[in-house]
Design a protein around this motif. Structure first.
Motif, short mmCIF file in Angstrom:
data_model
loop_
_atom_site.label_atom_id
_atom_site.label_comp_id
_atom_site.label_asym_id
_atom_site.label_seq_id
_atom_site.Cartn_x
_atom_site.Cartn_y
_atom_site.Cartn_z
N LEU A 93 22.48 4.51 19.13
CA LEU A 93 23.65 3.71 18.74
C LEU A 93 23.36 2.21 18.84
CD1 LEU A 93 26.55 5.77 20.35
CD2 LEU A 93 26.07 5.51 17.90
N GLN A 136 16.77 -4.59 14.69
CA GLN A 136 17.28 -4.30 13.35
C GLN A 136 16.21 -3.72 12.44
OE1 GLN A 136 18.01 -8.59 12.40
NE2 GLN A 136 17.42 -7.96 10.33
N ASP A 176 21.50 -2.88 13.28
CA ASP A 176 21.54 -2.76 11.82
C ASP A 176 22.91 -3.16 11.26
OD1 ASP A 176 18.92 -1.88 11.61
OD2 ASP A 176 19.48 0.24 11.61
N ALA A 232 20.41 6.18 8.74
CA ALA A 232 20.27 5.95 10.19
C ALA A 232 21.43 6.60 10.95
CB ALA A 232 20.21 4.45 10.47
N MET A 233 22.64 6.52 10.39
CA MET A 233 23.79 7.14 11.05
C MET A 233 23.67 8.66 11.05
SD MET A 233 27.11 4.75 10.14
CE MET A 233 26.89 4.62 8.39
N LEU A 276 30.77 8.60 13.97
CA LEU A 276 29.72 8.45 12.96
C LEU A 276 30.15 9.04 11.62
CD1 LEU A 276 26.72 9.14 15.28
CD2 LEU A 276 26.96 7.09 13.84
N VAL A 286 21.35 9.60 13.91
CA VAL A 286 22.02 9.54 15.22
C VAL A 286 23.03 10.68 15.33
CG1 VAL A 286 23.42 8.14 16.80
CG2 VAL A 286 21.62 7.05 15.43
N LEU A 292 21.46 1.24 15.87
CA LEU A 292 22.42 1.24 14.78
C LEU A 292 23.27 -0.03 14.81
CD1 LEU A 292 23.46 3.06 12.47
CD2 LEU A 292 25.14 3.94 14.10
N LEU A 351 21.70 2.45 6.02
CA LEU A 351 22.55 2.59 7.19
C LEU A 351 23.09 4.02 7.29
CD1 LEU A 351 23.82 0.97 9.56
CD2 LEU A 351 25.80 0.59 8.07
#
Length: 171
Positions: free
Chosen positions: A33, A102, A39, A131-132, A151, A135, A36, A128
């Protein structure tokens, strides 16, 4: 107890997970997180950069679109950071901390064509999302339904931003 040992004890206690997920899950999810969050800050600033430097025949529409998107992105920052803290982790502390974590690339060009701005932000929002999702998978593996739930909302918002950017940039 000396003042120095009291400070060390409090520091260790401060870093202890405050979640029933366990130390490994708290560490791993907090780390995911926090990356994230870096980012999200990078995307926020790039979106504002393009908002400030927009020009051309669609200036007003694009300017307003990017301002709306930047506000939505910025609204995530506090929620992400607070989730990290609820898990017992530490999070972003400075601009240099963001820069070190980042994965969304900066754009410092003096001039970017409006269509290129929209396409770059579309790609960044899709990055993004990826990446989410990563996670989110970690949250699923560790049983963190609260982070996963957040998320899911942010993924939907980022997909919507990417869609709007794509459709706005079509000829």
């Amino acid at each position: 107890m000396s003042a120095a040992s009291h400070t060390v004890t409090q520091s260790k206690r401060y870093l202890e997970p405050r979640s029933d997920l366990g130390a490994d899950a708290s560490r791993d999810i907090s780390g995911g997180l926090t990356a994230l969050l870096a980012d999200v800050f990078a995307l926020y600033l790039k979106t504002k950069n393009f908002h400030w430097h927009m020009s051309g025949p669609h200036f007003r529409d694009y300017h307003l679109l990017l301002d709306e998107q930047a506000a939505e992105i910025f609204a995530m920052t506090d929620l992400v950071a607070e989730r990290v803290r609820k898990l017992g982790g530490g999070t972003i502390r400075s601009i240099s901390d963001i820069a070190g974590k980042q994965r969304i690339l900066d754009n410092n060009a003096d001039y970017v064509e409006p269509g290129d701005m929209l396409a770059e932000l579309e790609d960044d929002n899709r990055q993004l999302v990826a990446a989410m999702r990563e996670v989110h998978g970690l949250c699923d593996d560790k049983g963190d339904v609260a982070s996963a739930s957040l998320l899911e909302v942010w993924i939907d918002e980022a997909e919507r931003r990417a869609w709007f950017l794509y459709e706005s940039g079509r000829h």
